[in-house]
Design an enzyme around this catalytic site. Structure first.
Site, PDB file in Angstrom:
ATOM      1  N   SER A   1     -84.539 -63.950  13.618  1.00 56.62           N
ATOM      2  CA  SER A   1     -83.761 -63.010  14.416  1.00 56.62           C
ATOM      3  C   SER A   1     -82.351 -62.813  13.845  1.00 56.62           C
ATOM      4  O   SER A   1     -82.200 -62.306  12.738  1.00 56.62           O
ATOM      5  CB  SER A   1     -83.726 -63.489  15.872  1.00 56.62           C
ATOM      6  OG  SER A   1     -83.231 -62.511  16.726  1.00 56.62           O
TER       7      SER A   1
ATOM      8  N   ASP B   1     -78.793 -58.181   0.565  1.00 57.21           N
ATOM      9  CA  ASP B   1     -78.966 -56.792   0.129  1.00 57.21           C
ATOM     10  C   ASP B   1     -77.676 -56.174  -0.372  1.00 57.21           C
ATOM     11  O   ASP B   1     -77.711 -55.234  -1.174  1.00 57.21           O
ATOM     12  CB  ASP B   1     -79.532 -55.944   1.269  1.00 57.21           C
ATOM     13  CG  ASP B   1     -80.994 -56.257   1.555  1.00 57.21           C
ATOM     14  OD1 ASP B   1     -81.568 -57.086   0.812  1.00 57.21           O
ATOM     15  OD2 ASP B   1     -81.553 -55.689   2.501  1.00 57.21           O
TER      16      ASP B   1
ATOM     17  N   LYS C   1     -88.690 -62.212  12.757  1.00 57.47           N
ATOM     18  CA  LYS C   1     -88.521 -61.710  14.126  1.00 57.47           C
ATOM     19  C   LYS C   1     -87.432 -60.647  14.084  1.00 57.47           C
ATOM     20  O   LYS C   1     -86.246 -60.965  14.023  1.00 57.47           O
ATOM     21  CB  LYS C   1     -88.144 -62.828  15.098  1.00 57.47           C
ATOM     22  CG  LYS C   1     -87.996 -62.352  16.546  1.00 57.47           C
ATOM     23  CD  LYS C   1     -87.635 -63.518  17.462  1.00 57.47           C
ATOM     24  CE  LYS C   1     -87.525 -63.067  18.915  1.00 57.47           C
ATOM     25  NZ  LYS C   1     -86.373 -62.189  19.166  1.00 57.47           N
TER      26      LYS C   1
END
Length: 450
Positions: free
Chosen positions: A331, A342, A356
């Site tokens: 999460s 990224d 999740k």
């Protein structure tokens, strides 16, 4: 040309007319299904109750149906939910209080969604009893089974031996088949000072485990820091309301004690972090980034869709950053990990994260309580969903469970043990930073001694 234009216009009119006809047909079907629901409700409701109570309960069912069809992440029709509600009502006994009918219908609708995070909370449940204790686990319904994502650091569950991936098959000898997540967690909670007995199915264990876990009020320290020479180690156990403030205080303390110029880098440990407040993960990502997308949410409706971008100002001035994660990082932890990865700000070391990546929204609906279900999903800066995919490390330790792509794969026996816990993954991170972020020392040479 005029003939062609006339043909195009005629075709457009037919298409619009067809859409209007289809919409009218759908509305007619919806109206008929709701009328059938109302009749079933009238047949089962106690006729002696006040009109206000009757109308409030029936309107509650209607509100839930329209809220689901308007906001649930998967498209559903009013007719479909109304028909299912009607079937549910017809299975209930006559002369039932209207509030009980509404609760039964809404609970079954929540199950019907197939959303492991969908819940219905009655108003009385929203007022938390201060004498109710918890055990400190983050869990989810996975393939119909109550599965532990992770116990919180220092929680009663962790001290009792609960591990990520454990399947809870029974609570106080009550099998968990058919329970929603909310119903299961209600059974886990109980009076402070009592134990809850969990029957655990663990991978690679032939027999089930019976573990008594004390229910308590407990505080988990969301963040702590240590120094390994000139490398700072920051452990985030979960994302609480003050985690970002604690992070900035720790970074200031480290920089004042060691000196920013003397620091070689930072290690951010998110292993076994089950998540918490997403806003805190976004703020912490922003603390390390100068620019770039942190995370965005997408859903069927624009309302609630958000994009979170970083603001200028890297608090550690671009020093190397390594993030540790494992299969129990979930999460909000995955949001932070993906944002730093990224945007090229950190190297991720460990195994693929849990996966999740769904956002739930709560909808208060008056005196009978509120519903909550999945409305949006999280998308990483690279445009990929987190849910059921997880975040792949740059450097996989032991190859990871599903190493489809990675910068490198390191056998764990090539990592030195670090700290009192003789933590090899931490040892790999320290070695990586101490060697100037070069992998040669990990990829080559004999395995290291235990």
């Amino acid at each position: 040309m005029r003939s062609l234009a006339w043909i195009v216009a005629f075709a457009a009119c037919i298409a619009i007319s067809w859409q209007i006809t289809e919409t009218a047909a759908n509305l007619s079907e919806d109206h008929a299904a709701l009328a059938s629901l109302d009749n079933a409700f009238r047949d089962r409701a106690d006729a002696s109750v006040e009109t206000d109570r009757y109308n409030r309960a029936l309107n509650f069912i209607h509100k839930v149906i329209y809220r689901i069809t308007g906001s649930f992440i998967k498209p559903l029709k009013v007719m479909e939910l109304a028909n299912f509600a009607t079937i549910t009502l017809r299975q209930l006994p006559p002369d039932t209080p209207p509030e009980d009918l509404a609760r039964a219908v809404v609970n079954t609708l929540m199950r019907r969604l197939g959303d492991p995070y969908a819940t219905y909370e009655e108003r009385s449940m929203l007022r938390e009893n201060k004498r109710i204790g918890r055990i400190g686990i983050e869990a989810a319904i996975v393939d119909g089974k109550l599965t532990v994502i992770s116990p919180l650091d220092g929680s009663p569950a962790q001290r009792a031996g609960i591990e990520p991936g454990d399947i809870i098959t029974a609570i106080d000898k009550q099998p968990m088949r058919g329970y929603t997540l909310l119903e299961a967690m209600q059974r886990v909670r109980g009076p402070i000072g009592t134990d809850v007995f969990l029957e655990i199915l663990r991978e690679n264990k032939a027999q089930k485990l019976d573990l008594p876990v004390p229910r308590t009020h407990f505080r988990v320290r969301s963040l702590r820091h240590l120094m390994f020479g000139n490398i700072a180690y920051l452990r985030i156990a979960y994302f609480g309301p003050d985690t970002e403030i604690r992070l900035r205080k720790s970074l200031t303390t480290i920089q004042n004690e060691i000196g920013l110029g003397a620091l070689r880098g930072y290690i951010l440990d998110l292993r076994n972090n089950p998540g918490g407040l997403v806003g805190q993960a976004v703020l912490i990502a922003d603390a390390f980034l100068e620019k770039g997308l942190i995370i965005e949410t997408i859903g069927r409706e624009l309302k609630g869709a958000r994009r979170y971008d970083a603001h200028q100002g890297d608090f550690v001035k671009g020093l190397p950053l390594v993030v540790l994660q494992n299969q129990a990082s979930a999460s909000a932890a995955e949001i932070l990990s993906s944002a730093l990865k990224d945007n090229g700000r950190a190297i991720i070391i460990g195994t693929r994260s849990y996966g999740k990546g769904l956002l739930q929204t709560a909808f208060p609906l008056g005196a009978l309580g509120r519903i909550k279900f999945t409305t949006h999903k999280y998308m990483t800066p690279s445009g990929l969903p987190i849910h059921n995919a997880g975040i792949m490390p740059n450097i996989v330790i032991n190859g990871g469970p599903r190493p489809t792509s990675s910068y490198a794969a390191i056998p764990i026996d090539r990592c030195p043990a670090a700290g009192k816990a003789r933590d090899r993954i931490l040892g790999c991170a320290l070695l990586y930073l101490n060697q100037g972020q070069k992998l040669d020392v990990l990829l080559q040479g004999p395995p290291r001694k235990p």
